[in-house]
Design a protein around this motif. Structure first.
Motif, mmCIF file in Angstrom:
data_model
loop_
_atom_site.group_PDB
_atom_site.id
_atom_site.type_symbol
_atom_site.label_atom_id
_atom_site.label_comp_id
_atom_site.label_asym_id
_atom_site.label_seq_id
_atom_site.Cartn_x
_atom_site.Cartn_y
_atom_site.Cartn_z
ATOM 1 N N UNK A 136 -31.472 -35.600 -49.013
ATOM 2 C CA UNK A 136 -30.596 -34.625 -49.671
ATOM 3 C C UNK A 136 -31.101 -33.186 -49.584
ATOM 4 N N UNK A 137 -32.235 -32.989 -48.968
ATOM 5 C CA UNK A 137 -32.770 -31.638 -48.805
ATOM 6 C C UNK A 137 -32.457 -31.148 -47.400
ATOM 7 N N UNK B 34 -41.088 -28.508 -53.267
ATOM 8 C CA UNK B 34 -40.417 -28.651 -54.562
ATOM 9 C C UNK B 34 -39.039 -29.282 -54.404
ATOM 10 N N UNK B 35 -38.321 -28.882 -53.366
ATOM 11 C CA UNK B 35 -36.993 -29.465 -53.124
ATOM 12 C C UNK B 35 -37.096 -30.920 -52.696
ATOM 13 N N UNK B 36 -38.029 -31.233 -51.817
ATOM 14 C CA UNK B 36 -38.203 -32.622 -51.391
ATOM 15 C C UNK B 36 -38.549 -33.505 -52.588
ATOM 16 N N UNK C 77 -40.765 -31.958 -39.543
ATOM 17 C CA UNK C 77 -41.945 -31.122 -39.337
ATOM 18 C C UNK C 77 -42.183 -30.216 -40.536
ATOM 19 N N UNK C 78 -41.101 -29.726 -41.134
ATOM 20 C CA UNK C 78 -41.226 -28.879 -42.318
ATOM 21 C C UNK C 78 -41.818 -29.661 -43.479
ATOM 22 N N UNK C 79 -41.352 -30.878 -43.672
ATOM 23 C CA UNK C 79 -41.869 -31.686 -44.775
ATOM 24 C C UNK C 79 -43.335 -32.030 -44.559
ATOM 25 N N UNK C 80 -43.690 -32.413 -43.344
ATOM 26 C CA UNK C 80 -45.078 -32.730 -43.055
ATOM 27 C C UNK C 80 -45.985 -31.522 -43.286
ATOM 28 N N UNK C 81 -45.514 -30.354 -42.910
ATOM 29 C CA UNK C 81 -46.298 -29.135 -43.121
ATOM 30 C C UNK C 81 -46.466 -28.848 -44.608
#
Length: 217
Positions: free
Chosen positions: A41-42, A32-34, A67-71
């Motif tokens: 900016x996240x 949601x933040x991305x 890695x967090x975004x990809x997950x």
């Protein structure tokens, strides 16, 4: 006489279900933040605050923001694929009707405002983070393309086409399905009376006519 000591909660490792739910919430909050603020900016701190966890907890699970975004994207894609595969009576439908059902399901998701924002973010960040963009392509669109390619093979629509052409046909189907409406939505010029079902029907008809012509040539 001493007062009874209230029962204290047991300290220990959370149950597997609780741990899974916490991680799912973390990934949902991160995505949601991305979507809302973009990749640059996240921060991990913002995600931690939104998810109600510490930054240390995040770094114990994911080595960095990429890695967090990809997950988080992979979780979204897994959910989408699961919904596609659970379309009622999909296996019994004709190829045409099945592609219509798949197309309507996928298009409805892609055209959601948060997904348009996410796509806009991906385009904007592609030049700054090319490696992340490439990995997102493998995590997201490529897997959806594989679902369509597998469907075409199972339902005979790809008979006579070499294996690499089946993959290209699936990619073309998705491009035909998404490109025009998504691009219009990105620039805020999608017609108010735009008919999603009519668009899907047209795309499926043109696609199948093209595949049939190729097979018979």
């Amino acid at each position: 006489m001493t007062a009874e000591t209230p029962n204290k909660p047991k300290v220990g490792r959370p149950k597997a279900g609780t741990e899974t739910e916490r991680n799912d919430n973390l990934l949902d909050q991160a995505l949601a933040l991305f979507m809302r603020e973009g990749y640059a900016n996240t921060s991990i701190a913002k995600v931690a605050a939104a998810a109600g966890v510490s930054t240390r907890t995040i770094y114990e699970r994911y080595k960095n923001k990429a890695e967090l975004m990809l997950a988080s994207v992979e979780r979204l894609v897994e959910s989408d694929i699961s919904q596609l595969q659970s379309i009622e009576n999909l296996a019994q439908m004709s190829c045409r009707d099945g592609l219509i059902a798949l197309g309507e399901n996928m298009l409805a998701k892609v055209m959601q405002p948060d997904m348009i924002s996410f796509y806009r973010m991906g385009v904007a960040e592609a030049l700054h983070f090319p490696e992340l963009s490439e990995r997102m392509e493998t995590t997201g669109p490529k897997r959806i393309q594989n679902v369509i390619a597998d469907y075409l093979r199972r339902h005979g629509a790809a008979n006579g086409l070499p294996a690499h052409d089946v993959e290209r046909a699936a990619a073309l189907f998705l491009e035909m399905l998404f490109a025009e409406p998504r691009n219009k939505a990105l620039f805020g010029c999608l017609e108010a009376d735009w008919d999603a079902r009519a668009h899907v029907l047209f795309v499926v008809q043109v696609f199948l006519d093209g595949v049939t012509a190729r097979r018979l040539s």
